[in-house]
Design a protein around this motif. Sequence first.
Motif, PDB file in Angstrom:
ATOM      1  N   ARG A 110       0.753  -1.250   0.242  1.00  0.00           N
ATOM      2  CA  ARG A 110       0.087  -0.093  -0.003  1.00  0.00           C
ATOM      3  C   ARG A 110       0.736   1.211   0.010  1.00  0.00           C
ATOM      4  NH1 ARG A 110      -4.959  -2.014   0.507  1.00  0.00           N
ATOM      5  NH2 ARG A 110      -5.448  -3.501   2.102  1.00  0.00           N
ATOM      6  N   THR A 111       2.238   1.073   0.333  1.00  0.00           N
ATOM      7  CA  THR A 111       3.101   2.337   0.325  1.00  0.00           C
ATOM      8  C   THR A 111       4.060   2.063  -0.839  1.00  0.00           C
ATOM      9  OG1 THR A 111       4.764   0.967   2.022  1.00  0.00           O
ATOM     10  CG2 THR A 111       2.740   2.612   2.917  1.00  0.00           C
ATOM     11  N   PRO A 112       4.435   3.207  -1.491  1.00  0.00           N
ATOM     12  CA  PRO A 112       5.427   3.065  -2.603  1.00  0.00           C
ATOM     13  C   PRO A 112       6.847   2.699  -1.802  1.00  0.00           C
ATOM     14  CG  PRO A 112       4.411   5.488  -2.178  1.00  0.00           C
ATOM     15  CD  PRO A 112       3.954   4.795  -1.053  1.00  0.00           C
ATOM     16  N   THR A 113       7.361   2.108  -2.704  1.00  0.00           N
ATOM     17  CA  THR A 113       8.951   1.706  -2.557  1.00  0.00           C
ATOM     18  C   THR A 113       9.706   2.035  -3.365  1.00  0.00           C
ATOM     19  OG1 THR A 113       7.722  -0.286  -1.302  1.00  0.00           O
ATOM     20  CG2 THR A 113      10.129  -0.482  -1.757  1.00  0.00           C
ATOM     21  N   ALA A 114      10.767   2.343  -3.014  1.00  0.00           N
ATOM     22  CA  ALA A 114      12.062   2.634  -4.168  1.00  0.00           C
ATOM     23  C   ALA A 114      12.850   1.422  -4.175  1.00  0.00           C
ATOM     24  CB  ALA A 114      12.661   3.842  -3.700  1.00  0.00           C
ATOM     25  N   TRP A 115      13.373   1.150  -5.163  1.00  0.00           N
ATOM     26  CA  TRP A 115      14.252  -0.188  -5.183  1.00  0.00           C
ATOM     27  C   TRP A 115      15.496   0.259  -6.042  1.00  0.00           C
ATOM     28  CZ3 TRP A 115      13.019  -4.615  -3.009  1.00  0.00           C
ATOM     29  CH2 TRP A 115      11.725  -5.000  -2.708  1.00  0.00           C
ATOM     30  N   VAL A 116      16.750  -0.277  -5.504  1.00  0.00           N
ATOM     31  CA  VAL A 116      17.877  -0.067  -6.311  1.00  0.00           C
ATOM     32  C   VAL A 116      18.131  -1.245  -7.006  1.00  0.00           C
ATOM     33  CG1 VAL A 116      20.559   0.206  -6.043  1.00  0.00           C
ATOM     34  CG2 VAL A 116      18.856   1.436  -4.433  1.00  0.00           C
ATOM     35  N   VAL A 117      18.198  -1.141  -8.478  1.00  0.00           N
ATOM     36  CA  VAL A 117      18.439  -2.244  -9.183  1.00  0.00           C
ATOM     37  C   VAL A 117      19.636  -2.167  -9.809  1.00  0.00           C
ATOM     38  CG1 VAL A 117      17.642  -3.411 -11.356  1.00  0.00           C
ATOM     39  CG2 VAL A 117      16.166  -2.152  -9.924  1.00  0.00           C
ATOM     40  N   LYS A 118      20.500  -3.430  -9.546  1.00  0.00           N
ATOM     41  CA  LYS A 118      21.948  -3.490  -9.752  1.00  0.00           C
ATOM     42  C   LYS A 118      22.151  -4.643 -10.460  1.00  0.00           C
ATOM     43  CE  LYS A 118      24.666  -2.576  -6.112  1.00  0.00           C
ATOM     44  NZ  LYS A 118      25.254  -2.533  -5.013  1.00  0.00           N
ATOM     45  N   PRO A 119      23.008  -4.233 -11.813  1.00  0.00           N
ATOM     46  CA  PRO A 119      23.597  -5.709 -12.553  1.00  0.00           C
ATOM     47  C   PRO A 119      24.000  -6.731 -11.612  1.00  0.00           C
ATOM     48  CG  PRO A 119      24.263  -3.552 -13.328  1.00  0.00           C
ATOM     49  CD  PRO A 119      23.768  -3.287 -12.055  1.00  0.00           C
ATOM     50  N   CYS A 124      30.790  -2.856 -11.426  1.00  0.00           N
ATOM     51  CA  CYS A 124      31.638  -1.578 -10.800  1.00  0.00           C
ATOM     52  C   CYS A 124      30.874  -0.233 -10.895  1.00  0.00           C
ATOM     53  CB  CYS A 124      32.901  -1.515 -11.839  1.00  0.00           C
ATOM     54  SG  CYS A 124      33.966  -3.006 -11.841  1.00  0.00           S
ATOM     55  N   GLY A 125      29.563  -0.475 -10.583  1.00  0.00           N
ATOM     56  CA  GLY A 125      28.891   0.473 -10.499  1.00  0.00           C
ATOM     57  C   GLY A 125      28.139   1.074 -11.444  1.00  0.00           C
ATOM     58  N   ARG A 126      28.500   0.619 -12.796  1.00  0.00           N
ATOM     59  CA  ARG A 126      27.640   0.871 -14.008  1.00  0.00           C
ATOM     60  C   ARG A 126      26.241   0.182 -14.178  1.00  0.00           C
ATOM     61  NH1 ARG A 126      32.829  -0.060 -15.434  1.00  0.00           N
ATOM     62  NH2 ARG A 126      32.253  -2.268 -16.182  1.00  0.00           N
ATOM     63  N   GLY A 127      25.155   0.910 -14.684  1.00  0.00           N
ATOM     64  CA  GLY A 127      24.112   0.178 -14.823  1.00  0.00           C
ATOM     65  C   GLY A 127      23.108   0.113 -13.666  1.00  0.00           C
ATOM     66  N   VAL A 128      23.451   1.009 -12.468  1.00  0.00           N
ATOM     67  CA  VAL A 128      22.688   0.833 -11.226  1.00  0.00           C
ATOM     68  C   VAL A 128      21.547   2.011 -11.635  1.00  0.00           C
ATOM     69  CG1 VAL A 128      22.678   1.577  -8.917  1.00  0.00           C
ATOM     70  CG2 VAL A 128      24.439   0.411  -9.848  1.00  0.00           C
ATOM     71  N   ALA A 129      20.257   1.437 -11.286  1.00  0.00           N
ATOM     72  CA  ALA A 129      19.149   2.384 -11.460  1.00  0.00           C
ATOM     73  C   ALA A 129      18.213   2.553 -10.062  1.00  0.00           C
ATOM     74  CB  ALA A 129      18.217   1.950 -12.761  1.00  0.00           C
ATOM     75  N   CYS A 130      17.543   3.479 -10.111  1.00  0.00           N
ATOM     76  CA  CYS A 130      16.731   3.582  -8.833  1.00  0.00           C
ATOM     77  C   CYS A 130      15.095   3.525  -9.521  1.00  0.00           C
ATOM     78  CB  CYS A 130      16.932   4.725  -8.113  1.00  0.00           C
ATOM     79  SG  CYS A 130      15.959   4.869  -6.533  1.00  0.00           S
ATOM     80  N   VAL A 131      14.347   2.642  -9.128  1.00  0.00           N
ATOM     81  CA  VAL A 131      13.046   2.522  -9.747  1.00  0.00           C
ATOM     82  C   VAL A 131      11.878   2.556  -8.694  1.00  0.00           C
ATOM     83  CG1 VAL A 131      13.776   1.503 -11.773  1.00  0.00           C
ATOM     84  CG2 VAL A 131      12.906  -0.004  -9.673  1.00  0.00           C
ATOM     85  N   THR A 132      10.777   3.062  -8.840  1.00  0.00           N
ATOM     86  CA  THR A 132       9.669   3.034  -7.951  1.00  0.00           C
ATOM     87  C   THR A 132       8.505   2.243  -8.283  1.00  0.00           C
ATOM     88  OG1 THR A 132       8.828   4.962  -8.883  1.00  0.00           O
ATOM     89  CG2 THR A 132      10.262   5.112  -7.017  1.00  0.00           C
ATOM     90  N   SER A 133       8.577   1.249  -9.409  1.00  0.00           N
ATOM     91  CA  SER A 133       7.600   0.645  -9.733  1.00  0.00           C
ATOM     92  C   SER A 133       8.097  -0.641 -10.112  1.00  0.00           C
ATOM     93  CB  SER A 133       6.746   1.019 -10.917  1.00  0.00           C
ATOM     94  OG  SER A 133       7.486   0.794 -12.082  1.00  0.00           O
TER      95      SER A 133
END
Length: 152
Positions: A110-119, A124-133
């Motif tokens: 019921r509450t929005p959640t933010a996720w860190v998506v990592k390869p 080595c830090g490339r391709g990291v994204a923050c998403v909310t859905s």
Amino acid sequence: PPWPLRSFVADAKFADVIAVLTERGWRRLDESDVAAADLVWRNLAKIDFDGLAPQQRVNHLRGAQAVSHKATLARLLFDDVDARAYFPRCYDLRCAAHAEAFCRRNAASRTPTAWVVKPAGGSCGRGVACVTSAADAIRVARTTAASLFLTL
């Protein structure tokens, strides 16, 4: 083992290790002489842990990738109910069971959640994204072979 150790086998790509050991008086052996080496410094995939003598030292620990590789760790913790109490929720979205559980959890939230998506590895830090859905996380995971690692 008698100290100091003095012979080693190392993959050529470890030039710095080879240089330091040689400077300190260590003798580099041919790759075919692994059984005679005091120290074996190689890629993990090349190390025959079962073939090592008790006195031999290597630069890897058997099974260490189970906890040092994000996606493998996520799979190990997925079914460990006790781990969920102390470890941030994580999923390897390349795995169908993980992706389904992730989507179910987010659909029920019921509450929005933010996720860190990592390869999954070696980024080595490339391709990291923050998403909310969940949809964005699945989309990113499919294009980057990512593992979903932590809630914010």
